[in-house]
Design an enzyme around this catalytic site. Structure first.
Site, short mmCIF file in Angstrom:
data_model
loop_
_atom_site.label_atom_id
_atom_site.label_comp_id
_atom_site.label_asym_id
_atom_site.label_seq_id
_atom_site.Cartn_x
_atom_site.Cartn_y
_atom_site.Cartn_z
N LYS A 165 0.90 -1.37 0.13
CA LYS A 165 0.10 0.08 0.01
C LYS A 165 0.55 1.29 0.10
O LYS A 165 0.58 2.02 -0.84
CB LYS A 165 -0.94 -0.12 1.12
CG LYS A 165 -2.09 -0.90 1.17
CD LYS A 165 -3.14 -0.53 2.40
CE LYS A 165 -2.29 -0.44 3.79
NZ LYS A 165 -1.81 -1.74 4.29
N ARG A 186 -9.54 1.82 8.37
CA ARG A 186 -9.52 0.48 8.75
C ARG A 186 -10.34 -0.19 9.44
O ARG A 186 -10.18 -1.29 9.90
CB ARG A 186 -7.99 0.42 9.65
CG ARG A 186 -6.69 -0.05 8.93
CD ARG A 186 -5.57 0.41 9.95
NE ARG A 186 -4.46 -0.65 9.79
CZ ARG A 186 -3.39 -0.09 9.21
NH1 ARG A 186 -3.57 1.19 8.80
NH2 ARG A 186 -2.11 -0.75 9.04
N ARG A 244 11.55 -5.75 5.39
CA ARG A 244 11.17 -4.55 5.08
C ARG A 244 12.11 -3.52 6.05
O ARG A 244 12.21 -3.85 7.04
CB ARG A 244 9.99 -4.30 5.24
CG ARG A 244 9.58 -2.86 5.02
CD ARG A 244 7.99 -2.60 4.72
NE ARG A 244 7.17 -2.68 6.12
CZ ARG A 244 5.84 -2.41 6.20
NH1 ARG A 244 5.29 -2.28 5.02
NH2 ARG A 244 5.43 -2.40 7.51
N ARG A 248 11.17 -1.51 11.17
CA ARG A 248 9.97 -0.98 12.33
C ARG A 248 9.88 -1.77 13.10
O ARG A 248 9.84 -3.05 12.94
CB ARG A 248 8.57 -0.92 11.19
CG ARG A 248 8.46 0.42 10.78
CD ARG A 248 7.13 0.48 9.59
NE ARG A 248 5.92 -0.02 10.32
CZ ARG A 248 4.63 0.24 9.60
NH1 ARG A 248 4.73 0.34 8.41
NH2 ARG A 248 3.64 -0.54 10.42
N ARG A 302 -0.81 -8.05 13.86
CA ARG A 302 -1.22 -7.13 12.98
C ARG A 302 -2.13 -7.84 11.68
O ARG A 302 -3.09 -7.09 11.52
CB ARG A 302 -0.03 -6.38 12.29
CG ARG A 302 0.39 -5.31 13.12
CD ARG A 302 1.87 -4.97 12.78
NE ARG A 302 1.79 -4.07 11.27
CZ ARG A 302 2.83 -4.12 10.80
NH1 ARG A 302 3.84 -4.74 10.73
NH2 ARG A 302 2.69 -3.30 9.61
P1 AMP Z 1 0.75 1.27 9.01
O1 AMP Z 1 2.07 1.94 8.89
O2 AMP Z 1 -0.43 1.41 7.96
O3 AMP Z 1 1.21 -0.27 8.87
O4 AMP Z 1 0.11 1.52 10.53
C1 AMP Z 1 0.90 1.22 11.66
C2 AMP Z 1 0.40 1.28 12.93
O5 AMP Z 1 -0.39 2.23 12.98
C3 AMP Z 1 -0.95 0.24 13.01
O6 AMP Z 1 -0.66 -1.18 13.21
C4 AMP Z 1 -1.97 0.72 13.95
O7 AMP Z 1 -1.74 0.51 15.02
C5 AMP Z 1 -1.81 2.32 13.52
N1 AMP Z 1 -2.72 3.05 12.71
C6 AMP Z 1 -2.41 3.05 11.20
N2 AMP Z 1 -3.54 3.41 10.58
C7 AMP Z 1 -4.68 3.34 11.61
C8 AMP Z 1 -6.14 3.47 11.55
N3 AMP Z 1 -6.39 3.92 10.36
N4 AMP Z 1 -6.93 2.88 12.47
C9 AMP Z 1 -6.07 2.82 13.47
N5 AMP Z 1 -4.90 2.62 14.02
C10 AMP Z 1 -3.95 2.80 12.76
#
Ligand code: AMP
Length: 226
Positions: free
Chosen positions: A13, A88, A127, A160, A171
């Site tokens: 994404k 999400r 990653r 990360r 996740r």
């Molecule tokens: P990502 O970089 O998109 O994988 O997001 C990393 C983390 O940020 C996720 O595992 C959540 O803990 C938090 N997060 C990101 N986007 C959202 C969202 N739309 N709703 C809730 N938590 C989010």
């Protein structure tokens, strides 16, 4: 054009949203990046989000939605955006629709990038991300020219915390339970396109471009903001 990119962690994404936003002249709004930037700066929002992020859970809907709606006020988002990692949950999608409707706008396309679980685990384990500009790299499929250094800006690459194997499973489970139902939500609205996320970055980018109406649509989105 207002685009939502859906897909599990590791589907690509971030890479695709950045590419699509650049080519179409749209703002790239990535909630994970916004949370990580707040964490680095030690803000109240960052402190609130940390516990959830560390265990692979979602930050509460109200906190997340408020952050996104604030981001929409920045001028680059006025003519459209690619949303990466938001919504999400169904309540987030409903809040997004309501906020856009209040401004006489709507989501135009929801693009779901599909990749199997085994491949996702493999991708997340290799990653690396640039601390400065967030460009993602991968040990096997997209290594940087110089290990540990970003090709784009020379920034430091890091892994990360939540890409550790013990958090990745949580996740992916969170995705299945809370985010996967969004496919049905956007399908019922007639806005969903499913894209096979296997293949090279350009292959997937081309499929996404076709789903929103082909290269002409990407170019047209660009013309409207110039
Ligand atoms: P990502 O970089 O998109 O994988 O997001 C990393 C983390 O940020 C996720 O595992 C959540 O803990 C938090 N997060 C990101 N986007 C959202 C969202 N739309 N709703 C809730 N938590 C989010």
């Amino acid at each position: 054009m207002r685009i939502v990119l859906l897909g599990p962690p590791g589907a690509g994404k971030g890479t695709q949203a950045a590419l699509l936003a650049k080519r179409a002249g749209l703002a790239h709004v990535a909630t994970g990046d916004l949370f990580r930037a707040n964490l680095e700066r030690g803000t109240e929002l960052g402190k609130q989000a940390k516990g959830y992020m560390d265990r692979g859970a979602l930050v509460p809907d109200d906190v997340t939605t408020r952050m996104v709606l604030e981001r929409f006020k920045e001028s680059d988002a006025a003519d459209g955006f690619v949303l990466d990692g938001f919504p999400r949950t169904i309540p987030q999608a409903e809040a997004l629709d309501a906020a856009l409707a209040a401004a006489g706008q709507a989501v135009d396309h929801a693009l779901l990038i599909e990749v199997g679980r085994e491949e996702l685990v493999r991708r997340l384990a290799g990653r690396w991300i640039c601390r400065a500009c967030q460009t993602p790299y991968h040990d096997h499929s997209a290594p940087p020219a110089k290990p540990g250094v970003c090709d784009a800006c020379g920034g430091e690459l890091y892994q990360r915390d939540d890409d550790r194997p013990e958090v990745v499973g949580a996740r992916l489970d969170t995705y299945e339970k809370q985010t996967a139902p969004l496919a049905g939500y956007y399908e019922r609205a007639g806005k969903l396109a499913r894209i096979d996320g296997l293949g090279g970055i350009e292959d997937v980018a081309e499929k996404l471009g076709r789903a929103i109406g082909g290269p002409a649509a990407v170019a047209a989105a660009h013309v409207t903001v110039e």
